[in-house]
Scaffold this active site. Structure first.
Site, mmCIF file in Angstrom:
data_model
loop_
_atom_site.group_PDB
_atom_site.id
_atom_site.type_symbol
_atom_site.label_atom_id
_atom_site.label_comp_id
_atom_site.label_asym_id
_atom_site.label_seq_id
_atom_site.Cartn_x
_atom_site.Cartn_y
_atom_site.Cartn_z
ATOM 1 N N CYS A 21 0.838 -1.210 0.000
ATOM 2 C CA CYS A 21 0.000 0.000 0.000
ATOM 3 C C CYS A 21 0.867 1.252 0.000
ATOM 4 O O CYS A 21 1.527 1.565 1.000
ATOM 5 C CB CYS A 21 -0.927 -0.033 1.228
ATOM 6 N N CYS A 32 -0.001 3.939 2.583
ATOM 7 C CA CYS A 32 0.412 3.496 3.917
ATOM 8 C C CYS A 32 1.850 3.911 4.198
ATOM 9 O O CYS A 32 2.206 4.225 5.347
ATOM 10 C CB CYS A 32 0.297 1.980 4.048
#
Length: 323
Positions: free
Chosen positions: A79, A82
């Site tokens: 991600c 993230c």
């Protein structure tokens, strides 16, 4: 140098802003003193950011949440957002010095926890306070918005559950230790440029000048207050008060109409009316509309100052609506 009041006499209490900053500093000194004396079970900075799995969830999150708010960062290695949000949350965990603990959960390795929290996308950030799970936000939100959310979470933990945080060992090093602080400022030239821009009704220039200060010094109280004021004045510029208020009265479900009316209320000195209008809007809405109203209310709190009793009262009302 203090930012100008910008024709909002009686609204902005600069003394209250200064007092709030002093109170925060005293609280941090008291926490450090407790740690030096060995009181309160002081922990190293590395204990402020922890990796949690399903086996350790009850111990590391549920039990820990009875003494300090636990912020949960649901993330995954693949991600990209993230990778932006994670380091920011880790830095803030160290900066807040024990007022919350950050728990990181890899969703790929902990599918059951992901399902239990109803995670639909990552990054997703939750909090657990006294065993109660609270959704905070999803996605890589701006740092200023994250700070506001954390401040509100900490206040709820203190006022509703008596959670005052944990003591942190002074001078300890760990994986989550913050980078050495760099000297701040001086920012007098930038702040003066912002004031001159405001005097010329150049709100865009003032906003940019305050943002330039905050890039290097995110905690600069004068710049934060000045930015909140400049953005407010920019929003109300050119508004027709009669039209705005009629639109808000005729369309109570229209979030943008309520935001505009709240801005006018605040500029006109009707602080409690502005706060009450937005608290009611948060109560009536959901999803993105609710978050929009909540963020605007937090911005107006910045204009008035965190130690003003009207802000304290409105924060409590907002907490009751949200939690």
């Amino acid at each position: 140098m203090q930012p100008r009041n910008m024709s909002m006499s009686g609204v902005v209490d600069l003394a209250a802003v200064k007092a709030a900053g002093e109170a925060k500093a005293k609280a941090e000194q008291a926490r450090a003193q407790a740690a030096r004396q060995g009181g309160g079970g002081a922990v190293p900075p590395s204990a402020l950011v922890i990796d949690v799995d399903e086996a350790g969830f009850e111990r590391d999150i549920l039990q820990r949440s009875t003494e300090v708010p636990v912020v949960i960062d649901f993330w995954a290695e693949w991600c990209e957002p993230c990778k932006q949000l994670g380091p920011l949350l880790e830095r803030l965990a160290v900066e807040y010095n024990g007022r919350f603990v950050l728990a990181k959960i890899d969703v790929d390795a902990n599918q059951m926890l992901m399902q239990q929290f109803g995670i639909q996308g990552i990054p997703a950030v939750f909090a657990v306070v006294a065993g109660q799970a609270l959704p905070l936000f999803q996605g890589a939100a701006p740092e200023a918005q994250i700070r506001q959310t954390l401040d509100q979470l900490i206040q709820v933990g203190e006022e509703r559950f008596g959670l005052t945080g944990i003591a942190v060992e002074p001078g300890a090093e760990g994986p989550a230790a913050a980078a050495p602080a760099q000297p701040a400022g001086p920012y007098d030239a930038l702040l003066e440029a912002a004031v001159r821009a405001l005097d010329a009704n150049d709100f865009g220039g003032a906003i940019q000048a305050y943002k330039n200060v905050l890039v290097d010094d995110p905690g600069n109280t004068e710049a934060k207050l000045g930015l909140a004021q400049a953005e407010l004045l920019s929003r109300v510029q050119g508004m027709d008060p009669q039209t705005v208020r009629k639109n808000a009265a005729d369309n109570p479900a229209d979030v943008q109409a309520q935001l505009a009316a709240a801005d006018l209320d605040l500029v006109g000195g009707h602080v409690e009316d502005a706060f009450g209008r937005l608290v009611d809007t948060v109560r009536r809405t959901a999803g993105e509309d609710r978050d929009t109203a909540r963020v605007r209310l937090l911005e107006l709190f910045e204009v008035i100052g965190p130690d003003d009793p009207r802000v304290t009262k409105a924060r409590a009302a907002l907490a009751r609506v949200l939690f």
